[in-house]
Design a protein around this motif. Sequence first.
Motif, PDB file in Angstrom:
ATOM      1  N   ASP A 117      13.188   2.202 -10.753  1.00 54.46           N
ATOM      2  CA  ASP A 117      12.612   3.194  -9.959  1.00 54.46           C
ATOM      3  C   ASP A 117      12.537   3.088  -8.874  1.00 54.46           C
ATOM      4  N   PRO A 118      13.602   3.274  -8.113  1.00 51.31           N
ATOM      5  CA  PRO A 118      13.427   3.370  -5.983  1.00 51.31           C
ATOM      6  C   PRO A 118      11.778   3.346  -5.860  1.00 51.31           C
ATOM      7  N   ASP A 119      11.794   4.527  -6.199  1.00 54.12           N
ATOM      8  CA  ASP A 119      10.100   5.847  -5.981  1.00 54.12           C
ATOM      9  C   ASP A 119       9.488   4.620  -5.781  1.00 54.12           C
ATOM     10  N   ARG A 120       9.123   3.728  -7.188  1.00 58.02           N
ATOM     11  CA  ARG A 120       8.167   2.876  -7.829  1.00 58.02           C
ATOM     12  C   ARG A 120       8.109   1.476  -6.474  1.00 58.02           C
ATOM     13  N   LEU A 121       8.894   1.035  -6.147  1.00 60.39           N
ATOM     14  CA  LEU A 121       9.526   0.357  -5.252  1.00 60.39           C
ATOM     15  C   LEU A 121       9.109   0.672  -4.040  1.00 60.39           C
ATOM     16  N   ARG A 122       9.680   1.605  -3.409  1.00 58.52           N
ATOM     17  CA  ARG A 122       8.797   2.515  -1.940  1.00 58.52           C
ATOM     18  C   ARG A 122       7.424   2.621  -2.104  1.00 58.52           C
ATOM     19  N   ARG A 123       6.910   2.781  -3.001  1.00 60.84           N
ATOM     20  CA  ARG A 123       5.710   3.141  -2.672  1.00 60.84           C
ATOM     21  C   ARG A 123       4.565   2.066  -3.506  1.00 60.84           C
ATOM     22  N   GLU A 124       5.108   0.634  -3.923  1.00 58.63           N
ATOM     23  CA  GLU A 124       4.973  -0.051  -4.017  1.00 58.63           C
ATOM     24  C   GLU A 124       4.342  -1.256  -2.811  1.00 58.63           C
ATOM     25  N   ARG A 125       5.681  -0.975  -2.075  1.00 62.19           N
ATOM     26  CA  ARG A 125       5.994  -1.869  -0.922  1.00 62.19           C
ATOM     27  C   ARG A 125       4.877  -0.851  -0.066  1.00 62.19           C
ATOM     28  N   LEU A 126       4.796   0.216   0.040  1.00 52.49           N
ATOM     29  CA  LEU A 126       3.444   0.911   0.588  1.00 52.49           C
ATOM     30  C   LEU A 126       2.719   1.089   0.673  1.00 52.49           C
ATOM     31  N   ALA A 127       2.174   0.480  -0.378  1.00 53.13           N
ATOM     32  CA  ALA A 127       1.183   0.299  -0.891  1.00 53.13           C
ATOM     33  C   ALA A 127       0.288   1.587  -0.769  1.00 53.13           C
ATOM     34  N   GLU A 128       0.944   2.949  -1.063  1.00 51.98           N
ATOM     35  CA  GLU A 128       0.564   4.336  -1.271  1.00 51.98           C
ATOM     36  C   GLU A 128      -0.169   4.080  -2.318  1.00 51.98           C
ATOM     37  N   GLU A 129      -1.826   5.325  -2.323  1.00 53.67           N
ATOM     38  CA  GLU A 129      -2.694   5.523  -3.577  1.00 53.67           C
ATOM     39  C   GLU A 129      -2.128   5.760  -4.952  1.00 53.67           C
ATOM     40  N   GLY A 130      -3.008   5.177  -5.652  1.00 54.57           N
ATOM     41  CA  GLY A 130      -1.998   5.030  -6.882  1.00 54.57           C
ATOM     42  C   GLY A 130      -1.732   4.232  -7.500  1.00 54.57           C
ATOM     43  N   THR A 131      -0.860   3.344  -6.612  1.00 61.08           N
ATOM     44  CA  THR A 131       0.148   1.948  -6.377  1.00 61.08           C
ATOM     45  C   THR A 131      -0.982   0.839  -7.204  1.00 61.08           C
ATOM     46  N   LEU A 132       0.052   0.040  -7.584  1.00 59.35           N
ATOM     47  CA  LEU A 132      -1.009  -1.472  -7.810  1.00 59.35           C
ATOM     48  C   LEU A 132      -1.785  -1.919  -7.296  1.00 59.35           C
ATOM     49  N   ARG A 133      -0.868  -2.326  -6.202  1.00 57.73           N
ATOM     50  CA  ARG A 133      -0.630  -2.663  -4.309  1.00 57.73           C
ATOM     51  C   ARG A 133      -2.106  -1.893  -3.988  1.00 57.73           C
ATOM     52  N   HIS A 134      -2.110  -1.115  -3.854  1.00 56.78           N
ATOM     53  CA  HIS A 134      -3.722   0.717  -3.377  1.00 56.78           C
ATOM     54  C   HIS A 134      -4.531  -0.161  -3.731  1.00 56.78           C
ATOM     55  N   ALA A 135      -4.804  -0.846  -5.052  1.00 59.46           N
ATOM     56  CA  ALA A 135      -6.069  -0.214  -6.254  1.00 59.46           C
ATOM     57  C   ALA A 135      -6.323  -2.385  -5.515  1.00 59.46           C
ATOM     58  N   ALA A 136      -5.554  -3.154  -5.494  1.00 60.38           N
ATOM     59  CA  ALA A 136      -5.392  -4.455  -5.135  1.00 60.38           C
ATOM     60  C   ALA A 136      -6.000  -4.846  -4.298  1.00 60.38           C
ATOM     61  N   GLY A 137      -6.502  -3.756  -2.766  1.00 61.25           N
ATOM     62  CA  GLY A 137      -6.539  -3.867  -1.579  1.00 61.25           C
ATOM     63  C   GLY A 137      -5.237  -4.502  -0.932  1.00 61.25           C
ATOM     64  N   LEU A 138      -3.755  -4.093  -0.929  1.00 60.58           N
ATOM     65  CA  LEU A 138      -3.118  -5.088  -0.468  1.00 60.58           C
ATOM     66  C   LEU A 138      -2.560  -4.183   0.459  1.00 60.58           C
ATOM     67  N   PRO A 139      -2.046  -4.900   1.791  1.00 59.41           N
ATOM     68  CA  PRO A 139      -1.164  -4.083   2.413  1.00 59.41           C
ATOM     69  C   PRO A 139       0.056  -3.534   2.403  1.00 59.41           C
ATOM     70  N   GLU A 140       0.249  -2.818   3.114  1.00 54.10           N
ATOM     71  CA  GLU A 140       1.381  -1.933   2.936  1.00 54.10           C
ATOM     72  C   GLU A 140       2.880  -4.178   3.640  1.00 54.10           C
ATOM     73  N   ILE A 141       4.097  -3.499   3.217  1.00 50.87           N
ATOM     74  CA  ILE A 141       4.822  -4.328   4.109  1.00 50.87           C
ATOM     75  C   ILE A 141       5.835  -4.189   4.237  1.00 50.87           C
ATOM     76  N   GLU A 142       6.426  -4.190   5.494  1.00 45.55           N
ATOM     77  CA  GLU A 142       7.748  -3.706   5.852  1.00 45.55           C
ATOM     78  C   GLU A 142       8.612  -4.533   5.075  1.00 45.55           C
ATOM     79  N   ILE A 143      10.184  -3.985   5.072  1.00 41.03           N
ATOM     80  CA  ILE A 143      10.558  -4.426   4.890  1.00 41.03           C
ATOM     81  C   ILE A 143      11.345  -5.543   5.179  1.00 41.03           C
ATOM     82  N   ALA A 144      11.307  -5.801   6.563  1.00 38.30           N
ATOM     83  CA  ALA A 144      12.141  -6.840   7.584  1.00 38.30           C
ATOM     84  C   ALA A 144      10.759  -7.792   6.919  1.00 38.30           C
ATOM     85  N   ASP A 145       9.597  -7.920   6.892  1.00 39.98           N
ATOM     86  CA  ASP A 145       8.672  -9.250   6.499  1.00 39.98           C
ATOM     87  C   ASP A 145       9.018  -9.360   4.678  1.00 39.98           C
TER      88      ASP A 145
END
Length: 171
Positions: free
Chosen positions: A22-50
């Motif tokens: 699911d490409p949308d889930r990859l993008r949402r997790e990378r951006l740490a959007e609301e409702g994602t595991l990364r957002h819930a864990a307080g992890l920041p957005e990560i740029e594609i380059a990083d």
Amino acid sequence: MTRRDPDPGRAAVSRSVGRGFDPDRLRRERLAEEGTLRHAAGLPEIEIADLARLTGVSPTAIYNWESRLRAPHATLLKAVADELNVPMDVLVVVAPEKRTLADLRWLAGMFQTGVATQLGITTQTYGRIERGNRAIGKDLAIALAKLYDVEVDVIDAAWQRAHRRPAGAKA
């Protein structure tokens, strides 16, 4: 084209792309959007380059995955999932009751060759097992369960799905 030792910087696509990516889930997790595991864990957005720098996967590959232009190899997606600190089944969505051995392998981020090597069998033999064309056997089922970090019953059920599939259906 399936490769034994993929260059992690390339946007490699295997002959048999894992279903459920699911490409949308990859993008949402990378951006740490609301409702994602990364957002819930307080992890920041990560740029594609990083993300590319930290995983060894090219930024073009990651962009292409998110844009639905290419599908990733399981091994490369696993590296990205690990860096994002999310399990593969967040990015690859196949209902547990529908998972085949191929799905479990994909979720583990592995190629058939790697699985076969770890089991001490040929890739061809493992491929026949994965397609349900050869009995799995108790010892191999236990070894696969350990390798894929699931219960033996999950392995048996996944094998049965492939074995009982209709003629002409993919395993």
